[in-house]
Write an enzyme that holds these catalytic residues in place. Structure first.
Site, PDB file in Angstrom:
ATOM      1  N   ASP A  42       0.842  -1.190   0.000  1.00 31.62           N
ATOM      2  CA  ASP A  42       0.000   0.000   0.000  1.00 31.62           C
ATOM      3  C   ASP A  42       0.882   1.246   0.000  1.00 31.62           C
ATOM      4  OD1 ASP A  42      -1.807   2.017   0.563  1.00 31.62           O
ATOM      5  OD2 ASP A  42      -2.040   1.457   2.679  1.00 31.62           O
ATOM      6  N   ASP A  54      -1.949  -1.392  -3.704  1.00 36.03           N
ATOM      7  CA  ASP A  54      -2.250  -0.696  -4.953  1.00 36.03           C
ATOM      8  C   ASP A  54      -1.196  -0.992  -6.008  1.00 36.03           C
ATOM      9  OD1 ASP A  54      -0.085   1.137  -4.198  1.00 36.03           O
ATOM     10  OD2 ASP A  54      -1.540   1.968  -2.774  1.00 36.03           O
ATOM     11  N   ASP A 114      -6.052 -11.621 -14.846  1.00 36.47           N
ATOM     12  CA  ASP A 114      -7.049 -12.618 -14.467  1.00 36.47           C
ATOM     13  C   ASP A 114      -8.338 -12.277 -15.221  1.00 36.47           C
ATOM     14  OD1 ASP A 114      -8.575 -14.453 -12.882  1.00 36.47           O
ATOM     15  OD2 ASP A 114      -7.240 -14.073 -11.189  1.00 36.47           O
ATOM     16  N   ASP A 169     -10.518 -17.478 -14.968  1.00 37.88           N
ATOM     17  CA  ASP A 169     -11.215 -17.872 -13.751  1.00 37.88           C
ATOM     18  C   ASP A 169     -12.418 -18.778 -14.025  1.00 37.88           C
ATOM     19  OD1 ASP A 169     -11.652 -17.133 -10.800  1.00 37.88           O
ATOM     20  OD2 ASP A 169     -13.613 -16.656 -11.644  1.00 37.88           O
ATOM     21  N   GLU A 213      -8.561 -22.033 -14.902  1.00 41.21           N
ATOM     22  CA  GLU A 213      -8.889 -22.638 -13.605  1.00 41.21           C
ATOM     23  C   GLU A 213     -10.005 -23.627 -13.873  1.00 41.21           C
ATOM     24  OE1 GLU A 213     -10.274 -21.352  -9.136  1.00 41.21           O
ATOM     25  OE2 GLU A 213     -11.354 -20.637 -10.884  1.00 41.21           O
ATOM     26  N   HIS A 252      -4.722 -17.717  -3.811  1.00 42.94           N
ATOM     27  CA  HIS A 252      -5.533 -16.843  -2.959  1.00 42.94           C
ATOM     28  C   HIS A 252      -6.790 -17.520  -2.441  1.00 42.94           C
ATOM     29  CE1 HIS A 252      -7.263 -16.871  -6.877  1.00 42.94           C
ATOM     30  NE2 HIS A 252      -8.342 -16.274  -6.427  1.00 42.94           N
ATOM     31  N   ASP A 253      -7.058 -18.754  -2.860  1.00 40.86           N
ATOM     32  CA  ASP A 253      -8.248 -19.480  -2.399  1.00 40.86           C
ATOM     33  C   ASP A 253      -7.906 -20.609  -1.441  1.00 40.86           C
ATOM     34  OD1 ASP A 253      -9.916 -17.998  -4.091  1.00 40.86           O
ATOM     35  OD2 ASP A 253      -9.656 -19.407  -5.745  1.00 40.86           O
TER      36      ASP A 253
HETATM   37  C1  BGC Z   1     -11.424 -17.544  -7.832  1.00 40.59           C
HETATM   38  C2  BGC Z   1     -12.030 -17.169  -6.521  1.00 40.59           C
HETATM   39  C3  BGC Z   1     -13.350 -16.502  -6.803  1.00 40.59           C
HETATM   40  C4  BGC Z   1     -14.244 -17.362  -7.684  1.00 40.59           C
HETATM   41  C5  BGC Z   1     -15.364 -16.572  -8.266  1.00 40.59           C
HETATM   42  C6  BGC Z   1     -12.406 -18.565  -8.323  1.00 40.59           C
HETATM   43  O1  BGC Z   1     -12.223 -19.772  -8.470  1.00 40.59           O
HETATM   44  O2  BGC Z   1     -10.135 -18.042  -7.749  1.00 40.59           O
HETATM   45  O3  BGC Z   1     -11.205 -16.349  -5.750  1.00 40.59           O
HETATM   46  O4  BGC Z   1     -14.001 -16.261  -5.596  1.00 40.59           O
HETATM   47  O5  BGC Z   1     -13.539 -17.899  -8.773  1.00 40.59           O
HETATM   48  O6  BGC Z   1     -14.893 -15.706  -9.233  1.00 40.59           O
END
Ligand code: BGC
Length: 572
Positions: A22, A30, A99, A201, A258, A346-347
């Site tokens: 930040d 940011d 992304d 995603d 993903e 991040h998940d």
């Molecule tokens: C992302 C998550 C997101 C979800 C909905 C995913 O698989 O990695 O962080 O919450 O898609 O977009």
């Protein structure tokens, strides 16, 4: 040997911008913050950075709810800041990867605001609308991935709309060619800005079934997980092939989808020569703790229903299961496509808590995991903080959690009959906030993440005085220094980028061992996932020098608890 592409040889670093750096004192990270840390990433040997969404968003799901596909959220800075980031990164040999969240938008997106007005507006068909059942209830019994019905009633239009995730993330209707065209345009916008590729995603959900039917309930709420009903539906590849043609053609870029719900034997249609992406994130090795196929719900037997105190995910499965999953993915991408190696994102919870027994020393565990990450076959993905040995948090009450899915998981566990303590136990183990606490840059207040007086948007982990980039850079024995060593080693040993993979000691419940062979040269990685000392078989050790050991000088005949080693080619 065919020449390898940049993304096959390089290392990709994932940044969660909200928690990275930040520079305005707002308490959230940011874009200028990322730019200010590019030297750190270059020194780590990073070839590309995957940025999780930085587009304008109400931030219900921290940016995965996009309100404008071609803008920058003001909390992250401006488009000029983005352009500067791309340029400065390029100067350091780092490519930026964006992304793309194309299964759904935010309910604040102009497209949705128009679509929901009535059934005849020009965008009426851009989302998935259905009438209520005759009794007024939702069209099907599908449960969204974040919990609760996957349908939300819209008073204005007098219909329900579908959302695989939160109600604020309505699913786009890919059957409509105008929707697809608008999404392709958005992707091309970023390519024109000089980005080198995309992480795509939740892509397996874009194609919905022809008929919407109730599914077999898989919980006491009488609902069926939406992912069982809509993931990887026949016809999806037609959309994706079009997407590839329209967006990727003529660009030297890379893509990773993903992809929950794609089985290893289907991979050939998804990656490689005949596929649509370069790589696919699949989760077989990450979901061992869950009930069959479930995502973000609760742990599988024999642990579900038992007190969770003292439990770690790895109590729920055997090391041989983890190894089998990894070896299957290695085999599936041996001759076709390429494997993205990851143990965090991040998940997911932090890998030191996810894959090791309770009581495991975090620093040793982090080095052990790093050794697997950087010596398997494929492209290693490092998630911010992983290179410093970040660990899970465990806040006492659900109110302290920001992650929308943790709240859903908590509610779901209560409905299933777990006690509030047990439900909190699941949250501690699996909350996505574990991965989202601010980066720890130094030992000053707020770990140097923010200069301002505002509180960081999530609390900094309380280990920051010891676990931080500045302290670790000075310590030759730190996790960060181990990463540097491994990255350098990987650069010097082509076996690791181009060699074959072969699993060794497959029956061992303590050690993950594998060989990477290129021509006559063969490196062997051995990693002790247990807290026991392990004597290695002679076939592995005889005639081979230890080239790397996470125990340094102490490496001997016996593998220490959590020790990782790489052996060189046999000199016999
Ligand atoms: C992302 C998550 C997101 C979800 C909905 C995913 O698989 O990695 O962080 O919450 O898609 O977009």
């Amino acid at each position: 040997m065919e020449k390898q592409k940049w993304w096959q040889k390089g290392i990709i670093y994932q940044i969660y911008p909200k928690s990275f750096m930040d520079t305005t004192g707002s308490g959230t990270g940011d874009l200028p913050g990322i730019t200010s840390k590019l030297d750190y990433l270059r020194d780590l040997g990073v070839g590309a950075v995957w940025l999780t969404p930085v587009y304008p968003s109400p931030m219900v799901d921290n940016g995965y709810d996009i309100a404008d596909y071609t803008g920058i959220d003001p909390s992250y800075g401006t488009m000029e800041d983005f352009d500067r980031l791309v340029t400065e990164a390029k100067k350091r040999g780092i490519r930026i990867v964006m992304d793309l969240v194309f299964n759904h938008s935010s309910d604040h997106h102009a497209w949705f605001l128009e679509s929901k007005k009535d059934r005849t507006n020009p965008r009426a068909d851009w989302y998935i609308w259905r009438d209520a059942k005759p009794n007024g209830s939702a069209p099907t019994n599908w449960r969204s991935i974040f919990g609760g019905s996957a349908w939300t009633w819209c008073e204005e239009r007098g219909q329900y709309y579908l959302h695989t995730f939160a109600p604020q993330q309505p699913d786009l209707n890919w059957e409509n060619p105008e929707v697809r065209r608008a999404l392709y345009d958005a992707a091309r916008f970023w390519l024109d800005k000089g980005v080198y590729g995309f992480r795509i995603d939740a892509i397996t959900y874009i194609k919905k079934p022809m008929e919407f039917k109730d599914g077999k309930p898989d919980g006491k709420d009488g609902m069926a997980g939406v992912h069982f009903m809509t993931a990887n539906t026949p016809g999806i590849l037609d959309f994706l092939r079009e997407f590839r043609r329209e967006v990727f053609k003529g660009h030297d870029l890379f893509s990773v989808g993903e992809a929950n719900g794609v089985a290893p034997d289907e991979l050939k249609d998804w990656v490689g020569e005949r596929g649509v992406f370069d790589m696919l994130f699949e989760f077989s090795h990450m979901l061992l703790s869950f009930q069959e196929g479930e995502v973000w719900c609760y742990p599988r037997e024999p642990l579900a229903g038992k007190p969770l105190e003292g439990w770690t995910p790895s109590d729920g499965w055997k090391l041989t299961e983890l190894k089998r999953a990894l070896s299957a993915s290695q085999a599936a991408t041996r001759d076709n496509g390429w494997y993205p190696i990851f143990f965090e994102n991040h998940d997911q919870p932090r890998s030191v808590n996810h894959f090791f027994p309770k009581g495991a020393d975090t620093k040793k565990a982090a080095k052990a995991m790093a050794t697997v990450l950087l010596t398997l076959r494929g492209t290693p993905f490092i998630f911010q903080g992983q290179e410093l040995g970040f660990a899970n948090v465990g806040w006492p009450s659900i109110e302290e959690y920001n992650d929308i899915s943790s709240h859903g998981q908590y509610e779901f566990a209560l409905k299933e009959g777990f006690t509030p303590e047990q439900a909190m136990g699941f949250v501690h183990l699996f909350s996505r906030d574990n991965a989202r606490t601010p980066m720890q840059w130094d030992a000053t207040v707020n770990a140097g993440f923010t200069s301002g007086k505002a509180k960081p948007w999530l609390p900094v982990h309380d280990d920051y005085a010891v676990v931080n980039a500045e302290v670790e850079a000075r310590d030759p024995d730190s996790v960060l220094s181990w990463y540097h060593k491994l990255v350098q080693f990987r650069r010097e040993h082509q076996e690791l980028t181009a060699g074959d993979y072969e699993e060794l000691m497959p029956e061992s419940e303590e050690v993950y061992a594998f060989a990477r062979t290129l021509g006559h040269s063969r490196l062997i990685t051995v990693v002790n996932f247990s807290l026991n000392e392990v004597k290695l078989p002679e076939e592995i050790t005889r005639g081979r020098a230890i080239l790397l050991s996470s125990h340094g000088e102490e490496a001997g005949a016996v593998l220490h608890p959590l020790e990782a080693r790489v052996y060189g080619t046999c000199q016999d």
